[in-house]
Design a protein around this motif. Structure first.
Motif, short mmCIF file in Angstrom:
data_model
loop_
_atom_site.label_atom_id
_atom_site.label_comp_id
_atom_site.label_asym_id
_atom_site.label_seq_id
_atom_site.Cartn_x
_atom_site.Cartn_y
_atom_site.Cartn_z
N GLN A 98 0.85 -1.20 0.00
CA GLN A 98 0.00 0.00 0.00
C GLN A 98 0.88 1.25 0.00
O GLN A 98 0.61 2.20 -0.73
CB GLN A 98 -0.93 -0.01 1.23
CG GLN A 98 -2.02 1.03 1.16
CD GLN A 98 -2.93 0.90 -0.05
OE1 GLN A 98 -3.45 -0.16 -0.32
NE2 GLN A 98 -3.11 1.97 -0.81
N LEU A 99 1.94 1.21 0.83
CA LEU A 99 2.88 2.33 0.94
C LEU A 99 3.54 2.59 -0.41
O LEU A 99 3.62 3.74 -0.86
CB LEU A 99 3.94 2.02 2.01
CG LEU A 99 4.78 3.19 2.49
CD1 LEU A 99 3.93 4.13 3.35
CD2 LEU A 99 5.96 2.69 3.32
N LYS A 100 3.97 1.48 -1.07
CA LYS A 100 4.62 1.61 -2.38
C LYS A 100 3.65 2.21 -3.39
O LYS A 100 4.02 3.09 -4.16
CB LYS A 100 5.12 0.25 -2.87
CG LYS A 100 6.45 -0.14 -2.27
CD LYS A 100 6.92 -1.49 -2.74
CE LYS A 100 8.22 -1.87 -2.04
NZ LYS A 100 8.53 -3.29 -2.18
N ILE A 101 2.40 1.71 -3.36
CA ILE A 101 1.36 2.22 -4.28
C ILE A 101 1.15 3.72 -4.02
O ILE A 101 1.12 4.52 -4.96
CB ILE A 101 0.04 1.43 -4.12
CG1 ILE A 101 0.17 0.07 -4.82
CG2 ILE A 101 -1.14 2.20 -4.71
CD1 ILE A 101 -1.02 -0.84 -4.62
N ASP A 102 1.02 4.08 -2.71
CA ASP A 102 0.81 5.49 -2.35
C ASP A 102 1.98 6.35 -2.82
O ASP A 102 1.78 7.44 -3.35
CB ASP A 102 0.61 5.63 -0.82
CG ASP A 102 -0.70 5.01 -0.36
OD1 ASP A 102 -1.58 4.75 -1.23
OD2 ASP A 102 -0.85 4.78 0.86
N THR A 103 3.21 5.83 -2.61
CA THR A 103 4.43 6.55 -3.02
C THR A 103 4.43 6.75 -4.54
O THR A 103 4.67 7.85 -5.02
CB THR A 103 5.70 5.78 -2.58
OG1 THR A 103 5.60 5.51 -1.19
CG2 THR A 103 6.96 6.58 -2.85
N LEU A 104 4.13 5.65 -5.26
CA LEU A 104 4.07 5.72 -6.73
C LEU A 104 3.02 6.73 -7.18
O LEU A 104 3.29 7.56 -8.05
CB LEU A 104 3.74 4.35 -7.32
CG LEU A 104 4.90 3.38 -7.50
CD1 LEU A 104 4.39 2.02 -7.89
CD2 LEU A 104 5.88 3.88 -8.55
N ARG A 105 1.83 6.65 -6.52
CA ARG A 105 0.74 7.56 -6.87
C ARG A 105 1.17 9.01 -6.62
O ARG A 105 0.94 9.87 -7.46
CB ARG A 105 -0.51 7.22 -6.07
CG ARG A 105 -1.75 7.93 -6.59
CD ARG A 105 -3.01 7.60 -5.82
NE ARG A 105 -3.49 6.27 -6.16
CZ ARG A 105 -3.81 5.35 -5.27
NH1 ARG A 105 -3.68 5.60 -3.99
NH2 ARG A 105 -4.26 4.18 -5.63
N ALA A 106 1.80 9.24 -5.46
CA ALA A 106 2.24 10.59 -5.09
C ALA A 106 3.26 11.11 -6.10
O ALA A 106 3.15 12.24 -6.57
CB ALA A 106 2.84 10.59 -3.68
N SER A 107 4.26 10.25 -6.46
CA SER A 107 5.29 10.68 -7.41
C SER A 107 4.67 10.91 -8.80
O SER A 107 5.04 11.85 -9.49
CB SER A 107 6.44 9.68 -7.48
OG SER A 107 6.06 8.53 -8.19
N PHE A 108 3.70 10.05 -9.16
CA PHE A 108 2.99 10.23 -10.44
C PHE A 108 2.25 11.56 -10.43
O PHE A 108 2.35 12.34 -11.39
CB PHE A 108 2.02 9.08 -10.69
CG PHE A 108 1.14 9.32 -11.89
CD1 PHE A 108 1.64 9.16 -13.18
CD2 PHE A 108 -0.18 9.74 -11.73
CE1 PHE A 108 0.82 9.39 -14.28
CE2 PHE A 108 -0.99 9.96 -12.83
CZ PHE A 108 -0.49 9.79 -14.11
N ASP A 109 1.51 11.81 -9.31
CA ASP A 109 0.76 13.07 -9.18
C ASP A 109 1.69 14.27 -9.31
O ASP A 109 1.38 15.23 -10.00
CB ASP A 109 0.01 13.12 -7.84
CG ASP A 109 -1.20 12.19 -7.83
OD1 ASP A 109 -1.59 11.72 -8.92
OD2 ASP A 109 -1.74 11.96 -6.73
N LEU A 110 2.85 14.16 -8.62
CA LEU A 110 3.83 15.25 -8.64
C LEU A 110 4.33 15.47 -10.07
O LEU A 110 4.33 16.61 -10.56
CB LEU A 110 5.00 14.92 -7.70
CG LEU A 110 6.09 15.99 -7.60
CD1 LEU A 110 5.57 17.21 -6.85
CD2 LEU A 110 7.32 15.44 -6.89
N GLU A 111 4.74 14.36 -10.72
CA GLU A 111 5.24 14.46 -12.10
C GLU A 111 4.17 15.03 -13.02
O GLU A 111 4.46 15.87 -13.87
CB GLU A 111 5.69 13.08 -12.61
CG GLU A 111 7.08 12.71 -12.15
CD GLU A 111 7.53 11.34 -12.66
OE1 GLU A 111 7.12 10.96 -13.78
OE2 GLU A 111 8.26 10.66 -11.93
N HIS A 112 2.93 14.55 -12.83
CA HIS A 112 1.81 15.03 -13.65
C HIS A 112 1.62 16.52 -13.46
O HIS A 112 1.46 17.27 -14.42
CB HIS A 112 0.54 14.25 -13.30
CG HIS A 112 -0.61 14.60 -14.17
ND1 HIS A 112 -1.66 15.36 -13.72
CD2 HIS A 112 -0.86 14.33 -15.49
CE1 HIS A 112 -2.51 15.51 -14.72
NE2 HIS A 112 -2.06 14.89 -15.79
#
Length: 177
Positions: A98-112
């Motif tokens: 879940q943490l990895k998914i959240d981290t990925l989502r956060a980094s994706f959101d940031l990049e987006h």
């Protein structure tokens, strides 16, 4: 208090009866009865030995079963703790996932967001450049228009000057004549 077991009590009563019967056989001189009682006593002692052997074996079996039960309980406890450990590990793994998914989502959101910001900035810059270009174009057109009207004005002034010269020349000619 002095409590005797039922087994010992029965044994005591049996041997008392045999002892009394023997005493009676001796007193009456009945050797056949004496021999019979002897055989009964011998038979009883054999039974008693067999019973004690069986009882000892039963005790050993009970002890072994009890030991096995304790071992089984220990194995069960170990198994339970392993199950709990596995559940903890599973929960931990799920949380990490879940943490990895959240981290990925956060980094994706940031990049987006950064991508959108960059696009917006580029679009704004392009728009500003276009506006600047258009305003320069406007200024250029305006200048050309102004220049044109200035040239017309200049032409008018030259025409006025020329006609004024012609008039003054005519006047001069009249004066000279």
């Amino acid at each position: 208090g002095n409590v005797t077991s039922p087994k010992l009590e029965i044994k005591r009563q049996m041997y008392t009866m045999i002892h009394e019967a023997m005493q009676q056989a001796r007193n009456t001189g009945d050797f056949q009865l004496h021999r019979m009682i002897n055989r009964v006593e011998h038979h009883m002692r054999t039974l008693e030995t067999e019973f004690e052997t069986t009882e000892t074996k039963s005790r050993q079996t009970i002890h072994e079963l009890h030991t096995q039960l304790q071992k089984t309980r220990i194995v069960c406890r170990i198994a339970e703790s392993k199950v709990q450990e596995s559940e903890h590990l599973k929960i931990e793994a799920e949380q990490n996932f879940q943490l990895k998914i959240d981290t990925l989502r956060a980094s994706f959101d940031l990049e987006h967001r950064q991508y959108v910001d960059r696009l917006t900035k580029e679009n704004m810059a392009n728009l500003e450049t276009r506006l600047l270009f258009e305003s320069r174009l406007d200024v250029g057109l305006q200048s050309r228009n102004n220049l044109n009207s200035l040239q017309y004005d200049l032409a008018d002034l030259r025409a006025d000057r020329d006609s004024a010269r012609a008039e003054s020349d005519a006047l001069r000619l009249k004066i000279d004549a």
